[in-house]
Structure formats: structure tokens, C-alpha cells
Design a protein around this motif. Structure first.
Motif, mmCIF file in Angstrom:
data_model
loop_
_atom_site.group_PDB
_atom_site.id
_atom_site.type_symbol
_atom_site.label_atom_id
_atom_site.label_comp_id
_atom_site.label_asym_id
_atom_site.label_seq_id
_atom_site.Cartn_x
_atom_site.Cartn_y
_atom_site.Cartn_z
ATOM 1 N N ILE A 1 0.853 -1.191 0.000
ATOM 2 C CA ILE A 1 0.000 0.000 0.000
ATOM 3 C C ILE A 1 0.885 1.236 0.000
ATOM 4 O O ILE A 1 1.805 1.353 0.814
ATOM 5 N N VAL A 2 0.614 2.152 -0.908
ATOM 6 C CA VAL A 2 1.318 3.431 -0.950
ATOM 7 C C VAL A 2 0.274 4.544 -0.907
ATOM 8 O O VAL A 2 -0.628 4.584 -1.743
ATOM 9 N N GLU A 3 0.401 5.413 0.078
ATOM 10 C CA GLU A 3 -0.561 6.509 0.227
ATOM 11 C C GLU A 3 0.003 7.842 -0.236
ATOM 12 O O GLU A 3 -0.747 8.771 -0.494
ATOM 13 N N LYS A 4 1.332 7.921 -0.345
ATOM 14 C CA LYS A 4 1.958 9.154 -0.809
ATOM 15 C C LYS A 4 3.297 8.839 -1.437
ATOM 16 O O LYS A 4 4.044 7.996 -0.930
ATOM 17 N N ILE A 5 3.599 9.495 -2.546
ATOM 18 C CA ILE A 5 4.885 9.327 -3.218
ATOM 19 C C ILE A 5 5.745 10.548 -2.922
ATOM 20 O O ILE A 5 5.302 11.692 -3.109
ATOM 21 N N MET B 1 -4.223 3.413 -8.313
ATOM 22 C CA MET B 1 -3.480 2.672 -9.325
ATOM 23 C C MET B 1 -2.933 1.391 -8.711
ATOM 24 O O MET B 1 -2.460 1.380 -7.574
ATOM 25 N N TYR B 2 -3.003 0.313 -9.475
ATOM 26 C CA TYR B 2 -2.484 -0.982 -9.036
ATOM 27 C C TYR B 2 -1.354 -1.388 -9.967
ATOM 28 O O TYR B 2 -1.492 -1.344 -11.189
ATOM 29 N N LEU B 3 -0.227 -1.782 -9.386
ATOM 30 C CA LEU B 3 0.965 -2.184 -10.151
ATOM 31 C C LEU B 3 1.309 -3.632 -9.840
ATOM 32 O O LEU B 3 1.478 -3.999 -8.670
ATOM 33 N N THR B 4 1.425 -4.443 -10.884
ATOM 34 C CA THR B 4 1.799 -5.837 -10.688
ATOM 35 C C THR B 4 2.434 -6.394 -11.955
ATOM 36 O O THR B 4 2.583 -5.686 -12.954
ATOM 37 N N SER B 5 2.785 -7.663 -11.931
ATOM 38 C CA SER B 5 3.468 -8.299 -13.049
ATOM 39 C C SER B 5 2.521 -8.598 -14.206
ATOM 40 O O SER B 5 1.390 -9.019 -14.005
ATOM 41 N N GLY B 6 3.042 -8.401 -15.428
ATOM 42 C CA GLY B 6 2.314 -8.806 -16.619
ATOM 43 C C GLY B 6 2.800 -10.136 -17.161
ATOM 44 O O GLY B 6 2.223 -10.679 -18.099
ATOM 45 N N PHE B 7 3.857 -10.675 -16.566
ATOM 46 C CA PHE B 7 4.384 -11.971 -16.982
ATOM 47 C C PHE B 7 3.528 -13.102 -16.421
ATOM 48 O O PHE B 7 3.199 -14.054 -17.109
ATOM 49 N N ASP B 8 3.212 -13.004 -15.142
ATOM 50 C CA ASP B 8 2.335 -13.955 -14.466
ATOM 51 C C ASP B 8 1.150 -13.162 -13.932
ATOM 52 O O ASP B 8 1.300 -12.315 -13.047
ATOM 53 N N LEU B 9 -0.035 -13.432 -14.478
ATOM 54 C CA LEU B 9 -1.212 -12.626 -14.148
ATOM 55 C C LEU B 9 -1.968 -13.125 -12.918
ATOM 56 O O LEU B 9 -3.079 -12.675 -12.663
ATOM 57 N N THR B 10 -1.359 -14.015 -12.148
ATOM 58 C CA THR B 10 -2.030 -14.535 -10.955
ATOM 59 C C THR B 10 -2.429 -13.421 -10.005
ATOM 60 O O THR B 10 -3.569 -13.367 -9.521
ATOM 61 N N ASN B 11 -1.501 -12.501 -9.734
ATOM 62 C CA ASN B 11 -1.803 -11.399 -8.817
ATOM 63 C C ASN B 11 -2.852 -10.465 -9.390
ATOM 64 O O ASN B 11 -3.696 -9.939 -8.660
ATOM 65 N N ALA B 12 -2.808 -10.254 -10.702
ATOM 66 C CA ALA B 12 -3.804 -9.408 -11.346
ATOM 67 C C ALA B 12 -5.197 -10.022 -11.230
ATOM 68 O O ALA B 12 -6.184 -9.322 -10.965
ATOM 69 N N TYR B 13 -5.295 -11.323 -11.435
ATOM 70 C CA TYR B 13 -6.581 -12.011 -11.267
ATOM 71 C C TYR B 13 -7.070 -11.893 -9.829
ATOM 72 O O TYR B 13 -8.245 -11.594 -9.576
ATOM 73 N N ASP B 14 -6.160 -12.131 -8.875
ATOM 74 C CA ASP B 14 -6.546 -12.054 -7.466
ATOM 75 C C ASP B 14 -7.117 -10.677 -7.134
ATOM 76 O O ASP B 14 -8.153 -10.571 -6.480
ATOM 77 N N PHE B 15 -6.437 -9.633 -7.594
ATOM 78 C CA PHE B 15 -6.833 -8.278 -7.214
ATOM 79 C C PHE B 15 -8.017 -7.765 -8.031
ATOM 80 O O PHE B 15 -8.989 -7.235 -7.477
ATOM 81 N N LEU B 16 -7.943 -7.911 -9.349
ATOM 82 C CA LEU B 16 -8.950 -7.302 -10.217
ATOM 83 C C LEU B 16 -10.220 -8.137 -10.331
ATOM 84 O O LEU B 16 -11.325 -7.583 -10.417
ATOM 85 N N VAL B 17 -10.088 -9.454 -10.328
ATOM 86 C CA VAL B 17 -11.252 -10.329 -10.491
ATOM 87 C C VAL B 17 -11.823 -10.750 -9.140
ATOM 88 O O VAL B 17 -13.017 -10.607 -8.872
ATOM 89 N N SER C 1 -0.853 -9.610 -3.493
ATOM 90 C CA SER C 1 0.455 -9.085 -3.857
ATOM 91 C C SER C 1 0.260 -7.946 -4.854
ATOM 92 O O SER C 1 -0.858 -7.646 -5.268
ATOM 93 N N GLY C 2 1.378 -7.312 -5.245
ATOM 94 C CA GLY C 2 1.286 -6.120 -6.072
ATOM 95 C C GLY C 2 1.116 -4.895 -5.179
ATOM 96 O O GLY C 2 0.846 -5.006 -3.973
ATOM 97 N N THR C 3 1.294 -3.720 -5.761
ATOM 98 C CA THR C 3 1.223 -2.473 -4.996
ATOM 99 C C THR C 3 -0.008 -1.665 -5.381
ATOM 100 O O THR C 3 -0.243 -1.397 -6.566
ATOM 101 N N LEU C 4 -0.771 -1.279 -4.375
ATOM 102 C CA LEU C 4 -1.927 -0.413 -4.571
ATOM 103 C C LEU C 4 -1.558 0.994 -4.138
ATOM 104 O O LEU C 4 -1.213 1.242 -2.978
ATOM 105 N N PHE C 5 -1.602 1.938 -5.087
ATOM 106 C CA PHE C 5 -1.401 3.342 -4.804
ATOM 107 C C PHE C 5 -2.776 3.955 -4.563
ATOM 108 O O PHE C 5 -3.590 4.042 -5.483
#
Length: 257
Positions: free
Chosen positions: A185-189, A226-242, A248-252
Motif C-alpha cells: 500500500i502506498v498513500e503518498k509518493i 493505481m495498481y501495479l503488478t506483473s504482466g508476466f504472471d497474471l495470478t496477482n492481477a486475477y486475485d486483485f482485479l477479479v 500481492s502487487g502495490t496499490l497506490f
């Protein structure tokens, strides 16, 4: 969440000297699931035109005109693959090539938004890319992370998801520090993070982690996460988006106010 901008980078869409067709197919499957099962409107920002063109013609990519030639060759190749794969899911897609001026001019941005709304209303997936063939300056300093951030804001998205060659933001460089930990989790850059040197991991990429932080900063300040994760293995993307499960991955997080 109803409208989602997904950005995929060049490093994900290329494997050695050929298009990474399997990864492209996996991306299309993810988008189809988000549309057909979750009912989301999807705007895809896809890099990879120069890399795709280079699979046909081997030119020195340092030269601007050569990169423009490769983009001209590669863009229809990308669209051919996308159209064929989306058709298997009974989905249609369309191409929109944009430059920075399309978001700076009130008239041009209103026109682009009008086209976007008609496409989404008719259940068509817009595929965006920078118009590298004519945009000299954009080709030198532009990147699709910033295009995706602007698309998320100007086209009223609820979230931006970037699928990259990194699986999130770490507290230090994971290639140099084996003990680096992901920042989920990132709340400020911080300002210094936005001023670090651009270090793309792929010869076909134009950014690196800094361009992703700039994209995150842009949308966060405008109330969009914004959510940042790997495009090589979409497991984390499925977990978060679906599944809406942040393993895993970073949520801004969007900055409210």
C-alpha cells in the motif's frame, strides 16, 4: 468499480526477437473475464508497436526515424493479434492513437472523450497507444505509463492497473537487495522518488519504475487509485482485479480531498 484502464508494457509483449503471443493471449483472457463476468468497461493501453515491428525489420532503435518506421510496421501486427484473440471471446476492439496534445487542447480532448464514450457504450474495447509514427518529441520523452494515467483521468476511469516487468514497488531495489520488501500500500509518493533516474529493464521500454511512480502520482492526486503488478504472471492481477483480493502487487491509494 465500473471503468478500468489497463496498461501493458513492451517488456511483457516481447520475448527475445518475437512477440510474446502467450502473454498477449493471457492478457486478453483476463480482460474478457473482467468484461464478461465483472461487467467492467475496459480501456487497454498497449505498448509494443516498436518491439513488434522489430520482429519484421531489424533497425537501429536509437535512431528516431527508425523507431517510427518500426512503430508503423508493428502497430497493425499488434492489432491483428488483439482482434483475433478478442474475437474468440465474442468481443470487438478498436485502435486509438494519441499524443500529449490530445489531452492539452480542450477541443481535441473533448473529441477524444466523445469517441471513447461511443466505443464503450457499444461494448468495444479501445486499444490506446502513443502515435509514435508522427510524434517526434513524444517518441523521445513520452511513455505509455503517462498516457495511461492521462487516459484514466480524462476518460473517467475508476482505477488504473499497470502490468509490467516488475511485480510491485519495493522499499529498495530487489535486484540488488535480496531482503527488499514489497510496499503493498502506498498513500503518498515522495518528491525524490519522482526525480530518480529512469531505468527501463527492457531495451524496448521507455520508462522504468520512475515513470510508473509519476503515473501513480498523477492519478492519485486526481482521486484515482493505481495498481501495479506483473504482466508476466497474471495470478496477482486475477486475485486483485477479479477476486478483489489483494495478495500481492502495490496499490497506490487515491488522495481524497
Amino acid at each position: 468499480m465500473k471503468r478500468l484502464v489497463i496498461k501493458v508494457g513492451s517488456a511483457v509483449l516481447r520475448e527475445d526477437s518475437v512477440l510474446a503471443v502467450d502473454r498477449l493471449n493471457n492478457l486478453v483472457d483476463l480482460i474478457a473475464k473482467l468484461k464478461n463476468e465483472k461487467g467492467y468497461e475496459i480501456i487497454l493501453v498497449s505498448s509494443g508497436a516498436v518491439a513488434a515491428g522489430n520482429t519484421v525489420l531489424n533497425l537501429d532503435r536509437i535512431e528516431v526515424l527508425n523507431r517510427q518506421v518500426l512503430a508503423a510496421i508493428g502497430q497493425p501486427l499488434l492489432m491483428k493479434h488483439y482482434k483475433r484473440r478478442f474475437r474468440e471471446h465474442n468481443l470487438k476492439c478498436a485502435q486509438m492513437l494519441l499524443v500529449e496534445e490530445d489531452f492539452d487542447s480542450r477541443k481535441r480532448s473533448a473529441n477524444a472523450k466523445g469517441v471513447m464514450e461511443i466505443l464503450l457504450k457499444n461494448n468495444i474495447i479501445p486499444i490506446l497507444n502513443e502515435n509514435d509514427v508522427i510524434a517526434n518529441q513524444e517518441l523521445l520523452i513520452g511513455d505509455n505509463d503517462q498516457l495511461a494515467a492521462r487516459a484514466a483521468y480524462f476518460f473517467d476511469a475508476d482505477m488504473l492497473a499497470i502490468l509490467s516487468d516488475i511485480d510491485g514497488l519495493y522499499d529498495s531495489n530487489p535486484h540488488e537487495n535480496l531482503n527488499a520488501k514489497m510496499r503493498k500500500i502506498v498513500e503518498k509518493i515522495k518528491e525524490y522518488e519522482l526525480e530518480m533516474k529512469h531505468t527501463p529493464n527492457s531495451e524496448f521500454a521507455t520508462g522504468g519504475i520512475v515513470t510508473k511512480l509519476k503515473a501513480a502520482d498523477y492519478v492519485m492526486k486526481r482521486g484515482i487509485p493505481m495498481y501495479l503488478t506483473s504482466g508476466f504472471d497474471l495470478t496477482n492481477a486475477y486475485d486483485f482485479l477479479v477476486e478483489e483480493n489483494h495478495k500481492s502487487g502495490t496499490l497506490f491509494k487515491a488522495i481524497k480531498g
